[in-house]
Design an enzyme around this catalytic site. Structure first.
Site, short mmCIF file in Angstrom:
data_model
loop_
_atom_site.label_atom_id
_atom_site.label_comp_id
_atom_site.label_asym_id
_atom_site.label_seq_id
_atom_site.Cartn_x
_atom_site.Cartn_y
_atom_site.Cartn_z
N LYS A 238 0.97 -0.96 0.08
CA LYS A 238 -0.24 -0.10 -0.08
C LYS A 238 1.18 1.34 0.12
O LYS A 238 1.08 2.05 -0.82
CB LYS A 238 -0.25 0.06 1.27
CG LYS A 238 -1.88 0.98 1.37
CD LYS A 238 -2.57 1.15 2.51
CE LYS A 238 -3.29 2.68 2.51
NZ LYS A 238 -4.26 3.32 3.64
N GLU B 116 10.63 -3.88 4.23
CA GLU B 116 11.29 -5.40 3.91
C GLU B 116 10.82 -6.14 2.35
O GLU B 116 11.75 -6.34 1.66
CB GLU B 116 10.17 -6.43 4.32
CG GLU B 116 10.57 -6.35 6.20
CD GLU B 116 9.74 -5.55 7.05
OE1 GLU B 116 9.30 -4.35 6.06
OE2 GLU B 116 9.85 -5.90 8.06
N GLY C 293 -4.38 -1.51 5.98
CA GLY C 293 -3.70 -2.80 5.15
C GLY C 293 -4.04 -4.49 5.00
O GLY C 293 -4.19 -5.21 4.33
N ARG C 294 -4.78 -4.41 6.40
CA ARG C 294 -5.09 -5.66 7.17
C ARG C 294 -7.59 -6.15 6.82
O ARG C 294 -7.36 -6.56 6.96
CB ARG C 294 -4.80 -5.79 8.58
CG ARG C 294 -5.63 -4.88 9.46
CD ARG C 294 -5.40 -4.23 11.20
NE ARG C 294 -6.03 -3.74 11.37
CZ ARG C 294 -5.24 -2.84 11.66
NH1 ARG C 294 -4.20 -2.54 10.88
NH2 ARG C 294 -5.14 -1.67 12.04
N GLU D 206 -3.68 -6.36 15.55
CA GLU D 206 -3.40 -5.04 14.77
C GLU D 206 -4.57 -3.65 15.00
O GLU D 206 -4.00 -2.83 15.22
CB GLU D 206 -3.06 -5.08 13.43
CG GLU D 206 -2.09 -4.45 13.34
CD GLU D 206 -1.34 -3.94 11.99
OE1 GLU D 206 -2.46 -4.66 11.06
OE2 GLU D 206 -0.15 -4.35 11.68
N HIS E 100 -3.95 -32.56 19.79
CA HIS E 100 -2.83 -33.17 20.54
C HIS E 100 -1.75 -32.76 20.57
O HIS E 100 -0.23 -33.05 20.89
CB HIS E 100 -2.61 -34.19 19.00
CG HIS E 100 -3.97 -35.02 18.44
ND1 HIS E 100 -3.58 -36.36 19.51
CD2 HIS E 100 -4.35 -34.82 17.55
CE1 HIS E 100 -4.79 -36.55 18.53
NE2 HIS E 100 -4.76 -36.01 17.79
N LYS F 171 10.48 -0.16 13.84
CA LYS F 171 10.89 -0.58 12.72
C LYS F 171 12.20 1.32 12.69
O LYS F 171 12.75 0.58 11.89
CB LYS F 171 9.28 0.15 11.86
CG LYS F 171 8.84 -1.02 11.20
CD LYS F 171 7.44 0.20 9.83
CE LYS F 171 6.93 -1.05 9.90
NZ LYS F 171 5.77 -0.42 8.99
O1 F6P Z 1 3.40 -3.53 9.51
C1 F6P Z 1 2.48 -2.96 9.46
C2 F6P Z 1 1.72 -2.53 8.65
O2 F6P Z 1 1.72 -1.07 8.17
C3 F6P Z 1 0.23 -3.10 8.26
O3 F6P Z 1 -0.25 -2.97 8.23
C4 F6P Z 1 0.11 -3.51 6.28
O4 F6P Z 1 -0.50 -4.69 6.60
C5 F6P Z 1 1.92 -3.92 5.98
O5 F6P Z 1 2.57 -3.47 7.16
C6 F6P Z 1 2.24 -4.12 4.84
O6 F6P Z 1 2.56 -2.56 4.11
P1 F6P Z 1 2.70 -2.24 3.20
O7 F6P Z 1 1.64 -2.52 2.50
O8 F6P Z 1 1.81 -1.11 2.67
O9 F6P Z 1 3.88 -2.37 2.43
#
Ligand code: F6P
Length: 507
Positions: free
Chosen positions: A191, A197, A247-248, A334, A365, A477
């Site tokens: 987004k 990452e 995002g979620r 979150e 189990h 972060k």
């Molecule tokens: O680390 C939290 C977060 O902001 C989530 O809410 C989101 O889904 C994820 O990072 C990835 O964010 P982006 O889609 O901006 O890379």
């Protein structure tokens, strides 16, 4: 605005809690033959059995009073109509608009949907594409991955689809060892296009392919078109979605592109329309006694704030739903893991708890021991599919019954080895919900997931917190950036524990 604890309905709930906290569910069932029917609901071929909870009619009545005093008749339209319910980020939360078909209020959002679905059709028709690799993390990863696993029966099997979220090299190498690069489309799902990452993985794949910038095989799913252009994505390969999508909450947007590729556009639209059924149910069922997200939220708040239960388990009895617990963990923790209220004050009551889970029967189990005989009460959401293996279903139903009934010592003979039987005591009275799908389809899954989102919204309104921000993930972060820089510069200036850890690694 009154504090939650000062509201009359909350105080009534408090008194009510002291009156019923000792009641046993098994007695409630014994004295009321119709209990199951009274607390069972149905929507889009999903059966919601809420009867194995430590509640009675008054519990829901007081929660309905609470909801009326919190003016939900205004809160829900605010969500759907695009008001800035995400006040800390000064924006709306428009996930419901992503799946609106009957009543389209936001044309631009519907147009973005048309664009990315058209692009999905083109790729599906391209016989040269055999592999899809998506880079993304958090909501830009787990939603699509979970849905594709859940709906694998609906897959057109045209592509292998892999997701690389982490910066650990293991997944990266595994994926690159099996794909034919000539026949691969690379998708960058982010987004913000600022998540470290995903940025790192993009640079890694570009260098692996010997490219300085994305070529025509790279597609970007983002809310930031300008940034995607700067990164070198071609304009027609940028599939945007609205910034007011958390995002979620984003699998319904172009972030769900791999779902459309995997199950086809028609099925993807069934998923969205299934979610729309839940949206309509939530927005239009004015009788909160019949409104499923409200009832689910009432139950969660009841256990969290009155029984002081901190943990809840989600157990799907279905391999197809193996990523659902992880997905729900992000959605709930979150959204609801907040200590500051919407006005910026520290809350003086409990908010979101810990969610964990795994698939049954596997976890029967392992950690089920603690559910049955541990010190803490851990309510469970059981999720099952009616047309699956009988043994699986029998186990699912047996667990909710065993948790409720427990086992008295009078029911068990002395153990031949130990000479006593107390270790066979099960306290019971442990609550659970059972959600039984007639079939797991795009439509029913869409309904179920959207109901979960709305449940979270109701809890957030009751707790007066913002479920749409996630400042809690930011601090780590920032510190990670400092530590990375210090590892490279060989200059440690942190606490002695952190410094020692840095010194210990061999770079
Ligand atoms: O680390 C939290 C977060 O902001 C989530 O809410 C989101 O889904 C994820 O990072 C990835 O964010 P982006 O889609 O901006 O890379």
């Amino acid at each position: 605005m009154k504090n939650l604890l000062e509201l009359n309905a909350w105080q009534s709930l408090n008194e009510h809690f002291f009156n019923i906290k000792h009641l046993k569910m098994k007695d409630m069932f014994q004295y009321d033959d119709g209990r199951a029917d009274k607390y069972t609901y149905e929507l889009n071929n999903i059966y919601f059995d809420l009867s194995k909870n430590r509640i009675n009619f008054d519990t829901f009545s007081y929660f309905v009073d609470l909801s009326k005093s919190l003016k939900f008749h205004n809160r829900i339209p605010e969500l759907f109509n695009g008001e800035k319910v995400n006040n800390t980020e000064d924006r709306a939360a428009l996930h419901t608009a992503l799946r609106a078909y009957e009543n389209i209020q936001f044309e631009e959002i519907a147009d973005e949907r048309t664009t990315f679905l058209k692009r999905a059709e083109e790729i599906i028709a391209d016989v040269n594409v055999k592999h899809i690799v998506q880079f993304g993390i958090g909501g830009s990863y787990i939603g699509p991955k979970m849905v594709n696993e859940a709906l694998s029966e609906f897959s057109n099997k045209l592509f292998t689809i892999d997701y690389i979220a982490n910066t650990d090299n293991t997944d990266f190498e595994k994926v690159f060892n099996k794909i034919d690069i000539e026949k691969t489309i690379f998708i960058v799902a982010s987004k913000s296009l600022s998540t470290s990452e995903t940025q790192y993985n993009l640079s890694k794949v570009l260098s692996r392919l010997g490219l300085s910038e994305p070529n025509e095989k790279f597609i970007c799913l983002t809310a930031r078109r300008e940034r995607a252009l700067e990164l070198g994505f071609s304009s027609e390969n940028i599939l945007t979605f609205c910034d007011s999508t958390g995002g979620r909450y984003s699998l319904w947007s172009s972030i769900g592109f791999t779902i459309a590729l995997n199950i086809g556009v028609k099925n993807f639209e069934e998923l969205l329309k299934g979610a729309e059924i839940a949206d309509k149910h939530f927005a239009e069922t004015e009788d909160y006694f019949q409104n499923i997200p409200f009832l689910l939220a009432f139950i969660n708040v009841w256990y969290r704030n009155f029984f002081d239960l901190r943990t809840k388990a989600n157990i799907p009895y279905s391999d197809a739903l193996k990523f659902l617990p992880e997905y729900l963990q992000q959605l709930e923790m979150e959204s609801l893991g907040k200590i500051i209220d919407k006005q910026g004050n520290k809350v003086n009551y409990a908010t979101g708890g810990t969610i964990f889970g795994n698939i049954g029967t596997n976890c029967q189990h392992s950690f089920f021991q603690m559910l049955h005989q541990g010190i803490d009460i851990i309510p469970v959401d059981f999720i099952a599919i009616a047309d699956s293996d009988t043994r699986l279903l029998a186990n699912c139903f047996a667990q909710s019954r065993a948790l409720m009934m427990g086992q008295e010592l009078s029911e068990v003979a002395e153990d031949e080895i130990t000479g006593y039987n107390t270790h066979k005591f099960f306290p019971g009275n442990i609550p659970s919900n059972t959600f039984l799908f007639d079939k797991l389809t795009p439509s029913t899954l869409g309904t179920f997931l959207a109901l979960q989102e709305h449940k979270v919204f109701v809890e957030a309104v009751i707790w007066n917190i913002n479920p749409f921000d996630q400042f809690g993930v930011e601090l780590g972060k920032t510190i990670a950036k400092d530590i990375e820089a210090s590892i490279i510069a060989k200059d440690n200036h942190f606490d002695s524990s952190t410094n020692n850890l840095i010194n210990r690694i061999k770079h």
